[in-house]
Design a protein around this motif. Structure first.
Motif, PDB file in Angstrom:
ATOM      1  N   GLY A  46       0.822  -1.190   0.000  1.00 45.92           N
ATOM      2  CA  GLY A  46       0.000   0.000   0.000  1.00 45.92           C
ATOM      3  C   GLY A  46       0.861   1.246   0.000  1.00 45.92           C
ATOM      4  O   GLY A  46       2.078   1.194   0.249  1.00 45.92           O
ATOM      5  N   PRO A  47       0.275   2.401  -0.257  1.00 46.36           N
ATOM      6  CA  PRO A  47       1.060   3.646  -0.324  1.00 46.36           C
ATOM      7  C   PRO A  47       1.742   3.994   0.990  1.00 46.36           C
ATOM      8  O   PRO A  47       2.911   4.394   0.999  1.00 46.36           O
ATOM      9  CB  PRO A  47       0.017   4.700  -0.712  1.00 46.36           C
ATOM     10  N   LEU A  48       1.029   3.849   2.114  1.00 47.94           N
ATOM     11  CA  LEU A  48       1.636   4.239   3.393  1.00 47.94           C
ATOM     12  C   LEU A  48       2.776   3.318   3.799  1.00 47.94           C
ATOM     13  O   LEU A  48       3.851   3.808   4.180  1.00 47.94           O
ATOM     14  CB  LEU A  48       0.560   4.295   4.482  1.00 47.94           C
ATOM     15  N   PRO A  49       2.625   1.985   3.749  1.00 49.80           N
ATOM     16  CA  PRO A  49       3.790   1.145   4.065  1.00 49.80           C
ATOM     17  C   PRO A  49       4.974   1.381   3.136  1.00 49.80           C
ATOM     18  O   PRO A  49       6.134   1.349   3.579  1.00 49.80           O
ATOM     19  CB  PRO A  49       3.238  -0.281   3.926  1.00 49.80           C
ATOM     20  N   ASP A  50       4.697   1.620   1.845  1.00 53.88           N
ATOM     21  CA  ASP A  50       5.805   1.899   0.927  1.00 53.88           C
ATOM     22  C   ASP A  50       6.518   3.199   1.301  1.00 53.88           C
ATOM     23  O   ASP A  50       7.751   3.266   1.278  1.00 53.88           O
ATOM     24  CB  ASP A  50       5.275   1.996  -0.500  1.00 53.88           C
ATOM     25  N   ALA A  51       5.738   4.221   1.649  1.00 60.50           N
ATOM     26  CA  ALA A  51       6.347   5.493   2.025  1.00 60.50           C
ATOM     27  C   ALA A  51       7.186   5.352   3.289  1.00 60.50           C
ATOM     28  O   ALA A  51       8.287   5.909   3.390  1.00 60.50           O
ATOM     29  CB  ALA A  51       5.264   6.551   2.223  1.00 60.50           C
ATOM     30  N   VAL A  52       6.686   4.597   4.270  1.00 61.67           N
ATOM     31  CA  VAL A  52       7.440   4.401   5.507  1.00 61.67           C
ATOM     32  C   VAL A  52       8.726   3.628   5.240  1.00 61.67           C
ATOM     33  O   VAL A  52       9.796   3.948   5.788  1.00 61.67           O
ATOM     34  CB  VAL A  52       6.560   3.682   6.552  1.00 61.67           C
ATOM     35  N   ALA A  53       8.656   2.608   4.383  1.00 64.56           N
ATOM     36  CA  ALA A  53       9.857   1.838   4.060  1.00 64.56           C
ATOM     37  C   ALA A  53      10.890   2.701   3.349  1.00 64.56           C
ATOM     38  O   ALA A  53      12.099   2.621   3.638  1.00 64.56           O
ATOM     39  CB  ALA A  53       9.475   0.633   3.197  1.00 64.56           C
ATOM     40  N   VAL A  54      10.445   3.544   2.433  1.00 68.61           N
ATOM     41  CA  VAL A  54      11.380   4.425   1.723  1.00 68.61           C
ATOM     42  C   VAL A  54      12.000   5.427   2.690  1.00 68.61           C
ATOM     43  O   VAL A  54      13.205   5.732   2.612  1.00 68.61           O
ATOM     44  CB  VAL A  54      10.653   5.133   0.568  1.00 68.61           C
ATOM     45  N   LEU A  55      11.203   5.964   3.611  1.00 70.53           N
ATOM     46  CA  LEU A  55      11.744   6.906   4.589  1.00 70.53           C
ATOM     47  C   LEU A  55      12.778   6.239   5.494  1.00 70.53           C
ATOM     48  O   LEU A  55      13.802   6.845   5.833  1.00 70.53           O
ATOM     49  CB  LEU A  55      10.609   7.494   5.428  1.00 70.53           C
ATOM     50  N   ALA A  56      12.508   4.999   5.904  1.00 74.38           N
ATOM     51  CA  ALA A  56      13.475   4.291   6.752  1.00 74.38           C
ATOM     52  C   ALA A  56      14.784   4.068   6.004  1.00 74.38           C
ATOM     53  O   ALA A  56      15.884   4.271   6.561  1.00 74.38           O
ATOM     54  CB  ALA A  56      12.880   2.966   7.216  1.00 74.38           C
ATOM     55  N   ALA A  57      14.694   3.656   4.740  1.00 72.91           N
ATOM     56  CA  ALA A  57      15.910   3.443   3.959  1.00 72.91           C
ATOM     57  C   ALA A  57      16.664   4.762   3.736  1.00 72.91           C
ATOM     58  O   ALA A  57      17.898   4.808   3.814  1.00 72.91           O
ATOM     59  CB  ALA A  57      15.553   2.800   2.615  1.00 72.91           C
ATOM     60  N   THR A  58      15.927   5.844   3.496  1.00 78.40           N
ATOM     61  CA  THR A  58      16.573   7.150   3.295  1.00 78.40           C
ATOM     62  C   THR A  58      17.233   7.629   4.579  1.00 78.40           C
ATOM     63  O   THR A  58      18.330   8.209   4.552  1.00 78.40           O
ATOM     64  CB  THR A  58      15.535   8.174   2.813  1.00 78.40           C
ATOM     65  N   HIS A  59      16.566   7.418   5.714  1.00 76.76           N
ATOM     66  CA  HIS A  59      17.145   7.823   6.994  1.00 76.76           C
ATOM     67  C   HIS A  59      18.457   7.082   7.251  1.00 76.76           C
ATOM     68  O   HIS A  59      19.463   7.689   7.649  1.00 76.76           O
ATOM     69  CB  HIS A  59      16.154   7.535   8.116  1.00 76.76           C
ATOM     70  N   LEU A  60      18.462   5.779   7.003  1.00 78.88           N
ATOM     71  CA  LEU A  60      19.683   5.004   7.205  1.00 78.88           C
ATOM     72  C   LEU A  60      20.780   5.447   6.246  1.00 78.88           C
ATOM     73  O   LEU A  60      21.947   5.602   6.646  1.00 78.88           O
ATOM     74  CB  LEU A  60      19.373   3.516   7.006  1.00 78.88           C
ATOM     75  N   ALA A  61      20.416   5.670   4.984  1.00 77.09           N
ATOM     76  CA  ALA A  61      21.419   6.158   4.029  1.00 77.09           C
ATOM     77  C   ALA A  61      21.937   7.534   4.429  1.00 77.09           C
ATOM     78  O   ALA A  61      23.134   7.830   4.275  1.00 77.09           O
ATOM     79  CB  ALA A  61      20.809   6.205   2.626  1.00 77.09           C
ATOM     80  N   GLY A  62      21.055   8.383   4.956  1.00 79.68           N
ATOM     81  CA  GLY A  62      21.492   9.703   5.397  1.00 79.68           C
ATOM     82  C   GLY A  62      22.481   9.636   6.545  1.00 79.68           C
ATOM     83  O   GLY A  62      23.449  10.413   6.596  1.00 79.68           O
TER      84      GLY A  62
END
Length: 446
Positions: free
Chosen positions: A409-425
């Protein structure tokens, strides 16, 4: 949160070229005198006659980062109070209206804050306020054109209401931007108190009854704060041409424009992906994280600048910056840990509504951490990296539905992308611990 570039990087560029070479970290960069920057050392004195060591001129600034963060957070309450007071008209317009206002206003605020600070450093607050006013006037004209040509499905049947809502939001963001570039944050906080009172009245409406005066007084309160923010332009006797921006400043402003636009799009994606009619779980952790992250970034930049006074050589300075970066990463880890924990806990809940609410909390928490990392990289002159990191989550979120991959779904995908971006940051911050030297910065250590 608005990116405010440092104001002392080029202050001593001219004076440092007058004398012979000496160690690079001997004097504070903000000290400008009419005498040569480096004079011959006086003869040594006896121990009993030695004066106490001079304190760095940047010491008061280092101790005041908490006060500066508090004032900025109070300044940001102005747009939030306007949004709370305008809850009723916002509910009467389609969701693209506030989202488009946020996109245009936030992107313009980031770019104009960056360039406005440079203009204020060279030509004074009046020129900076004139730049900000001209930029937001152009954005307001663009908004009027969009409302004129947009179909009713996007702006609703009442185009006049959509026009007023957008102009009110742009005027509020213009007020904050002008306050930042003219260093009038405290004054604008005082002049924004009517907006705070109207927001409190609107929030208390279920208890005290209908308050029709809020809708009538809110435009006046916005205009009052706006006029005070652009006071340097309105004062008689202050004139002059707007200084031209250098190519480097234009590139930096373009990077900040990408950062602001990407952040606004990401906010809209998480907002629309969340449960319908429930915005509090999304905004609550983001609002709570802003003061903490402002203080953390202020401490980090202050400590990096302080190292220029205390370090003996370039190697010592690099060790100091790495130590400060390690502590900063430790401060940026809690949003990532809490966001991931909330996301995992959401999948353990039996009810779909409860799971969506917890995922909204996770998205807001991770979003605050990504914003903090982006601001930190931009404040350390890593504008290109910050823009890339800010643009990655919305681009990946928009591309994911087109790929042949399973989706929850859109919300789980957005949360997963944010988690990956946070870790990469976090990894990027660790790998770019050494501040990037700029062409106009005489304090390079390499």
């Amino acid at each position: 949160m608005t990116i405010t570039p440092g104001r002392t990087r080029t202050a001593s560029r001219r004076t440092r070229r007058r004398g012979p070479a000496v160690p690079r970290h001997s004097l504070p960069p903000a000290v400008i005198t009419a005498e040569p920057a480096y004079a011959p050392a006086p003869p040594p004195r006896e121990p009993a006659e030695q004066a106490p060591p001079a304190r760095s001129h940047r010491a008061p600034a280092r101790r005041s980062y908490l006060r500066a963060a508090f004032v900025r957070c109070a300044l940001y309450l102005g747009p939030l109070s306007v949004a709370a007071a305008a809850a009723e008209p916002l509910a009467e317009v389609p969701w693209p209206v506030p989202l488009a206002t946020l996109l245009l206003g936030w992107a313009a605020a980031q770019a104009l804050t960056c360039t406005g600070v440079s203009v204020a450093r060279r030509s004074g607050p009046a020129a900076a306020a004139r730049l900000v006013g001209g930029g937001f006037a152009a954005v307001a004209g663009l908004w009027c054109a969009l409302v004129w040509i947009a179909p009713d499905t996007l702006v609703g049947p009442y185009r006049g209401l959509a026009l007023v809502v957008g102009l009110g939001g742009l005027g509020t963001l213009a007020t904050v931007t002008a306050a930042l570039v003219t260093r009038a944050e405290a004054a604008i906080v005082v002049w924004s108190l009517p907006c705070w009172l109207l927001a409190a009245s609107a929030l208390a409406e279920p208890l005290i009854g209908r308050t029709a005066e809020v809708g009538l007084l809110l435009p006046a309160a916005i205009v009052v704060a706006l006029v005070r923010a652009f006071q340097p332009v309105l004062l008689p006797g202050i004139s002059g041409r707007r200084p031209r921006l250098s190519p480097a400043e234009l590139r930096r402003g373009g990077g900040y424009l990408v950062i602001g636009a990407s952040q606004a799009v990401l906010v809209g994606l998480v907002w629309q992906a969340g449960p319908s009619g429930s915005t509090a779980p999304f905004w609550l952790p983001l609002l709570l994280a802003v003061p903490i992250l402002e203080a953390l970034i202020g401490w980090h930049t202050g400590q990096v600048e302080a190292g220029l006074d205390s370090a003996e050589d370039g190697a010592d300075y690099r060790r100091h910056v790495r130590s400060v970066t390690l502590i900063t990463i430790a401060g940026l880890l809690p949003p990532f840990a809490v966001g991931v924990a909330l996301a995992l806990a959401a999948y353990q809940l039996p009810a779909a509504t409860s799971s969506a609410v917890v995922l909204g909390l996770a998205g807001g928490t991770l979003l605050g951490g990504v914003f903090a990392i982006t601001y930190l990289l931009a404040a350390r002159s890593r504008t290109g990296i910050a823009a890339t990191l800010a643009a990655a989550p919305p681009l990946v979120t928009l591309v994911l539905p087109l790929l042949p991959l399973p989706s929850s779904g859109p919300l789980p995908d957005a949360v997963a992308v944010l988690a990956a971006t946070h870790l990469a940051g976090l990894l990027v911050v660790a790998l770019t611990a050494q501040p990037a030297p700029t062409a106009d910065d005489p304090r390079r250590t390499s």
